[in-house]
Design a protein around this motif. Structure first.
Motif, PDB file in Angstrom:
ATOM      1  N   ARG A 117       0.825  -1.207   0.000  1.00 18.07           N
ATOM      2  CA  ARG A 117       0.000   0.000   0.000  1.00 18.07           C
ATOM      3  C   ARG A 117       0.860   1.258   0.000  1.00 18.07           C
ATOM      4  O   ARG A 117       0.488   2.287  -0.551  1.00 18.07           O
ATOM      5  CB  ARG A 117      -0.935  -0.001   1.212  1.00 18.07           C
ATOM      6  CG  ARG A 117      -2.062  -1.009   1.055  1.00 18.07           C
ATOM      7  CD  ARG A 117      -2.842  -1.175   2.327  1.00 18.07           C
ATOM      8  NE  ARG A 117      -2.005  -1.687   3.392  1.00 18.07           N
ATOM      9  CZ  ARG A 117      -2.466  -2.065   4.586  1.00 18.07           C
ATOM     10  NH1 ARG A 117      -3.735  -1.962   4.855  1.00 18.07           N
ATOM     11  NH2 ARG A 117      -1.642  -2.542   5.497  1.00 18.07           N
ATOM     12  N   LEU A 118       2.052   1.153   0.641  1.00 18.66           N
ATOM     13  CA  LEU A 118       2.962   2.301   0.629  1.00 18.66           C
ATOM     14  C   LEU A 118       3.440   2.581  -0.783  1.00 18.66           C
ATOM     15  O   LEU A 118       3.588   3.734  -1.198  1.00 18.66           O
ATOM     16  CB  LEU A 118       4.161   2.051   1.555  1.00 18.66           C
ATOM     17  CG  LEU A 118       3.831   1.914   3.047  1.00 18.66           C
ATOM     18  CD1 LEU A 118       5.097   1.634   3.834  1.00 18.66           C
ATOM     19  CD2 LEU A 118       3.168   3.178   3.555  1.00 18.66           C
ATOM     20  N   GLY A 120       1.727   1.775  -3.471  1.00 18.59           N
ATOM     21  CA  GLY A 120       0.545   2.317  -4.145  1.00 18.59           C
ATOM     22  C   GLY A 120       0.388   3.800  -3.846  1.00 18.59           C
ATOM     23  O   GLY A 120       0.126   4.601  -4.740  1.00 18.59           O
ATOM     24  N   ALA A 121       0.581   4.163  -2.577  1.00 22.12           N
ATOM     25  CA  ALA A 121       0.483   5.571  -2.184  1.00 22.12           C
ATOM     26  C   ALA A 121       1.514   6.399  -2.942  1.00 22.12           C
ATOM     27  O   ALA A 121       1.212   7.466  -3.466  1.00 22.12           O
ATOM     28  CB  ALA A 121       0.675   5.715  -0.678  1.00 22.12           C
ATOM     29  N   ALA A 122       2.743   5.893  -3.012  1.00 19.69           N
ATOM     30  CA  ALA A 122       3.810   6.624  -3.712  1.00 19.69           C
ATOM     31  C   ALA A 122       3.408   6.861  -5.162  1.00 19.69           C
ATOM     32  O   ALA A 122       3.584   7.958  -5.690  1.00 19.69           O
ATOM     33  CB  ALA A 122       5.118   5.836  -3.643  1.00 19.69           C
ATOM     34  N   GLN A 123       2.829   5.827  -5.787  1.00 20.84           N
ATOM     35  CA  GLN A 123       2.458   5.968  -7.194  1.00 20.84           C
ATOM     36  C   GLN A 123       1.327   6.969  -7.400  1.00 20.84           C
ATOM     37  O   GLN A 123       1.386   7.788  -8.315  1.00 20.84           O
ATOM     38  CB  GLN A 123       2.053   4.616  -7.768  1.00 20.84           C
ATOM     39  CG  GLN A 123       3.255   3.773  -8.160  1.00 20.84           C
ATOM     40  CD  GLN A 123       2.813   2.504  -8.847  1.00 20.84           C
ATOM     41  OE1 GLN A 123       2.510   1.522  -8.200  1.00 20.84           O
ATOM     42  NE2 GLN A 123       2.743   2.543 -10.160  1.00 20.84           N
ATOM     43  N   THR A 124       0.304   6.909  -6.533  1.00 27.58           N
ATOM     44  CA  THR A 124      -0.798   7.860  -6.707  1.00 27.58           C
ATOM     45  C   THR A 124      -0.330   9.286  -6.404  1.00 27.58           C
ATOM     46  O   THR A 124      -0.966  10.240  -6.814  1.00 27.58           O
ATOM     47  CB  THR A 124      -2.007   7.535  -5.800  1.00 27.58           C
ATOM     48  OG1 THR A 124      -1.581   7.538  -4.447  1.00 27.58           O
ATOM     49  CG2 THR A 124      -2.620   6.196  -6.142  1.00 27.58           C
ATOM     50  N   LEU A 125       0.802   9.417  -5.702  1.00 25.13           N
ATOM     51  CA  LEU A 125       1.346  10.750  -5.436  1.00 25.13           C
ATOM     52  C   LEU A 125       2.288  11.197  -6.552  1.00 25.13           C
ATOM     53  O   LEU A 125       2.976  12.202  -6.429  1.00 25.13           O
ATOM     54  CB  LEU A 125       2.079  10.771  -4.092  1.00 25.13           C
ATOM     55  CG  LEU A 125       1.173  10.647  -2.869  1.00 25.13           C
ATOM     56  CD1 LEU A 125       1.976  10.379  -1.616  1.00 25.13           C
ATOM     57  CD2 LEU A 125       0.333  11.907  -2.696  1.00 25.13           C
ATOM     58  N   ALA A 127       4.793   9.211  -8.140  1.00 19.13           N
ATOM     59  CA  ALA A 127       6.120   8.600  -8.242  1.00 19.13           C
ATOM     60  C   ALA A 127       6.115   7.479  -9.288  1.00 19.13           C
ATOM     61  O   ALA A 127       5.217   6.643  -9.311  1.00 19.13           O
ATOM     62  CB  ALA A 127       6.549   8.050  -6.895  1.00 19.13           C
ATOM     63  N   PRO A 129       7.518   3.915 -10.819  1.00 20.89           N
ATOM     64  CA  PRO A 129       7.907   2.720 -10.073  1.00 20.89           C
ATOM     65  C   PRO A 129       9.372   2.762  -9.619  1.00 20.89           C
ATOM     66  O   PRO A 129       9.706   2.326  -8.525  1.00 20.89           O
ATOM     67  CB  PRO A 129       7.661   1.587 -11.067  1.00 20.89           C
ATOM     68  CG  PRO A 129       6.584   2.102 -11.957  1.00 20.89           C
ATOM     69  CD  PRO A 129       6.826   3.579 -12.086  1.00 20.89           C
ATOM     70  N   ALA A 132       9.625   5.120  -6.685  1.00 26.05           N
ATOM     71  CA  ALA A 132       9.020   4.464  -5.522  1.00 26.05           C
ATOM     72  C   ALA A 132       9.992   3.438  -4.939  1.00 26.05           C
ATOM     73  O   ALA A 132      10.126   3.311  -3.720  1.00 26.05           O
ATOM     74  CB  ALA A 132       7.703   3.796  -5.908  1.00 26.05           C
ATOM     75  N   SER A 135      12.845   5.514  -3.206  1.00 26.43           N
ATOM     76  CA  SER A 135      12.473   6.414  -2.113  1.00 26.43           C
ATOM     77  C   SER A 135      11.624   5.738  -1.036  1.00 26.43           C
ATOM     78  O   SER A 135      11.535   6.249   0.070  1.00 26.43           O
ATOM     79  CB  SER A 135      11.721   7.629  -2.672  1.00 26.43           C
ATOM     80  OG  SER A 135      10.542   7.201  -3.317  1.00 26.43           O
ATOM     81  N   VAL A 136      11.007   4.591  -1.365  1.00 25.50           N
ATOM     82  CA  VAL A 136      10.167   3.924  -0.365  1.00 25.50           C
ATOM     83  C   VAL A 136      10.676   2.507  -0.068  1.00 25.50           C
ATOM     84  O   VAL A 136      10.998   2.189   1.079  1.00 25.50           O
ATOM     85  CB  VAL A 136       8.684   3.874  -0.816  1.00 25.50           C
ATOM     86  CG1 VAL A 136       7.839   3.122   0.196  1.00 25.50           C
ATOM     87  CG2 VAL A 136       8.139   5.288  -1.008  1.00 25.50           C
ATOM     88  N   LEU A 140      12.948   1.407   3.419  1.00 25.66           N
ATOM     89  CA  LEU A 140      12.230   0.577   4.389  1.00 25.66           C
ATOM     90  C   LEU A 140      12.846  -0.813   4.500  1.00 25.66           C
ATOM     91  O   LEU A 140      12.669  -1.498   5.495  1.00 25.66           O
ATOM     92  CB  LEU A 140      10.755   0.489   4.015  1.00 25.66           C
ATOM     93  CG  LEU A 140       9.985   1.797   4.223  1.00 25.66           C
ATOM     94  CD1 LEU A 140       8.561   1.674   3.719  1.00 25.66           C
ATOM     95  CD2 LEU A 140       9.992   2.190   5.696  1.00 25.66           C
TER      96      LEU A 140
ATOM     97  N   LEU B  55      -4.477   1.596  -9.581  1.00 29.69           N
ATOM     98  CA  LEU B  55      -3.695   0.562  -8.899  1.00 29.69           C
ATOM     99  C   LEU B  55      -4.224  -0.835  -9.232  1.00 29.69           C
ATOM    100  O   LEU B  55      -3.568  -1.833  -8.977  1.00 29.69           O
ATOM    101  CB  LEU B  55      -3.717   0.783  -7.382  1.00 29.69           C
ATOM    102  CG  LEU B  55      -2.991   2.038  -6.905  1.00 29.69           C
ATOM    103  CD1 LEU B  55      -3.166   2.231  -5.411  1.00 29.69           C
ATOM    104  CD2 LEU B  55      -1.520   1.991  -7.272  1.00 29.69           C
ATOM    105  N   PHE B  90      -5.608   6.078   1.673  1.00 24.97           N
ATOM    106  CA  PHE B  90      -5.898   4.689   2.010  1.00 24.97           C
ATOM    107  C   PHE B  90      -6.576   4.598   3.367  1.00 24.97           C
ATOM    108  O   PHE B  90      -6.386   5.453   4.234  1.00 24.97           O
ATOM    109  CB  PHE B  90      -4.602   3.878   2.078  1.00 24.97           C
ATOM    110  CG  PHE B  90      -3.978   3.606   0.737  1.00 24.97           C
ATOM    111  CD1 PHE B  90      -3.407   4.623   0.003  1.00 24.97           C
ATOM    112  CD2 PHE B  90      -3.919   2.319   0.231  1.00 24.97           C
ATOM    113  CE1 PHE B  90      -2.816   4.384  -1.230  1.00 24.97           C
ATOM    114  CE2 PHE B  90      -3.331   2.050  -0.992  1.00 24.97           C
ATOM    115  CZ  PHE B  90      -2.780   3.096  -1.727  1.00 24.97           C
ATOM    116  N   TYR B 107       6.328  14.609  -0.524  1.00 21.00           N
ATOM    117  CA  TYR B 107       6.585  13.523  -1.482  1.00 21.00           C
ATOM    118  C   TYR B 107       5.847  13.737  -2.797  1.00 21.00           C
ATOM    119  O   TYR B 107       6.380  13.471  -3.871  1.00 21.00           O
ATOM    120  CB  TYR B 107       6.167  12.182  -0.868  1.00 21.00           C
ATOM    121  CG  TYR B 107       6.677  10.993  -1.649  1.00 21.00           C
ATOM    122  CD1 TYR B 107       7.912  10.432  -1.356  1.00 21.00           C
ATOM    123  CD2 TYR B 107       5.944  10.442  -2.691  1.00 21.00           C
ATOM    124  CE1 TYR B 107       8.400   9.357  -2.076  1.00 21.00           C
ATOM    125  CE2 TYR B 107       6.425   9.370  -3.418  1.00 21.00           C
ATOM    126  CZ  TYR B 107       7.651   8.831  -3.096  1.00 21.00           C
ATOM    127  OH  TYR B 107       8.140   7.774  -3.819  1.00 21.00           O
TER     128      TYR B 107
END
Lengths: 222, 234
Positions: A117-118, A120-125, A127, A129, A132, A135-136, A140, B55, B90, B107
């Protein structure tokens, strides 16, 4: 007095090998973590195989692939003037083969543990792939990857069989600590063998403890 | 009417087989402002949000935002999520644990303006969401409400053309949920972009009082004012 040259050489070779294995291993793990990859398990098995194959088999493959009569070997020699095999470079390649599965396995596990989901969040913001991933995913997964790099380093430090096959036992060039121990035993210098063995054991233990501490911290995180 | 930024979608999708099969077949049309997507769990709400922001790829259908086609199965158009300009908050909020609140909000801020200006924008959003004091702190120290505000600030700072909110009240008690809902409405009406809020919470859905789409088992059952639809079914 103990001869430090083989130990220092082991360090140099292992450090270089860890760098190469880390870049390769993280890149491979990143590819394996993609949602759709053809032959995922085949790639994974190919990376892992060096852990279970005899060193002679691996060494033989490398000789065929990189030897002075091979295409790669000739090309390398034409450009750099020295062969890859039976040189320090050969020792590094031998150590990379040992370290790569450990780094790649750890990196894959750590990257797969990152919450999708993190990403996914990066992509909708906005970023890509690739962004992402850097940076994510990588930040992590850093503890797991670092632990894998430490294990890879320890493995690279102690390689014997593959190094002997493709790099030989040249003092100052390819005679690493594990080869020096073999020499010492063969020529009856038991004191040298004992001292080097104890130092290698202590180093391995230190690295293992460090790596497991990193893995534990990861679970306690967030 | 033509200049209104609307989010329109037809989504068809089938997953699993036979008894375990889930199928979705909906036509949606969301105008600017708050739109509530209401339905019991398993009715396909989250699937719809994932498909809208890219997604998840539906089997057939289309997604059009403000006249721009983002997805059209028949023509093979599938704009990747990072180019859709649809922000999704989310249910889990999905804040980046390794970044501060400021880092999270920053970000998605579009590249281009100088760093100082982008930083300023982040601060503005954090202030609007009343979490400016958290700027240098990490998500593991946030309360549920604080995390929600940071997640919302992050979504809005990415300058989206549509905003999707998945069960935004699930982590909060009703008092806080209503308060946040009221605040949300203020920003939403000011932004004039389609906002799709998903909830299974009848009380929250009624309190929001917006146009409501009632979803059941992957189908749209009714569309209309929340008050009207939700008072019929106790």
């Amino acid at each position: 007095m103990i001869d430090l040259e083989p130990l220092l050489l082991s360090f140099e070779v292992a450090l270089l090998a860890t760098c190469v294995a880390s870049v390769l291993g993280i890149a491979l793990a990143g590819v394996l973590a993609l949602p759709r990859v053809w032959g995922r398990e085949l790639i994974d098995a190919a990376i892992t195989a060096p852990m279970v194959l005899p060193p002679t088999v691996l060494g033989y493959y490398l000789l065929v692939l990189l030897g002075r009569e091979s295409v790669i070997g000739r090309g390398f020699e034409a450009v750099f003037g020295t062969p890859i095999v039976f040189s320090k470079g050969g020792a590094v390649i031998a150590a990379v083969i040992g370290a790569l599965p450990l780094v790649a396995k750890a990196a894959r596990a750590a990257l797969e543990a990152v919450d999708v989901r993190l990403l996914g969040a990066a992509q909708t913001l906005g970023a890509s792939p690739l962004r992402a991933f850097f940076s994510v995913s990588l930040p992590l997964a850093r503890r797991g990857i670092t632990a894998g790099m430490m294990l890879g380093f320890a493995r690279a430090l102690g390689d014997f069989g593959v190094t002997l096959m493709v790099a030989g036992n040249i003092p100052g060039q390819t005679r690493t600590a594990s080869l020096a121990i073999y020499d010492a035993v063969l020529s009856g210098r038991d004191g040298d063998a004992t001292r080097l063995s104890l130092i290698m054991t202590a180093l391995a233990m230190a690295v293992l403890i460090g790596a497991s501490t990193l893995s534990r911290q990861r679970r306690d995180g967030f | 009417m033509a200049s209104e930024p609307r989010l329109r979608a037809r989504l068809g999708l089938r997953r699993g087989r036979e008894e375990a099969c889930f199928s979705l077949d909906v036509t949606l049309d969301f105008g600017p402002g708050l739109n509530v997507l209401f339905g019991p769990s398993g009715s396909g709400k989250t699937t719809i949000l994932s498909a809208l922001c890219g997604l998840l790829r539906p089997d057939h259908g289309s997604v059009v935002l403000a006249g721009r086609t983002l997805f059209e199965a028949a023509k093979g158009i599938d704009v990747p999520p990072q180019e859709r300009r649809i922000a999704l908050v989310f249910q889990s909020l999905a804040l980046f644990p390794h970044l501060t609140a400021l880092g999270n909000v920053g970000y998605g801020v579009p590249r281009g303006p100088p760093r100082a200006e982008r930083l300023e924008r982040c601060q503005v959003w954090l202030t609007r969401m009343r979490v400016a004091h958290l700027a240098q702190r990490y998500p593991n120290s946030f309360s549920g409400g604080e995390a929600q505000r940071v997640a919302l600030a992050r979504a809005l700072a990415s300058e989206p053309q549509a905003l999707l909110l998945d069960e935004p009240f699930s982590a909060l008690d009703h008092g806080l949920a209503r308060e946040l809902g009221a605040e949300l409405l203020v920003y939403v009406s000011a932004l004039a972009l389609p906002v799709v809020l998903v909830t299974h919470d009848r009380v929250a859905a009624r309190a929001l009082g917006a146009e409501l789409t009632f979803l059941r088992a992957g189908m749209v059952e009714r569309v209309g004012p929340a008050e009207e639809i939700l008072s019929e079914r106790p």
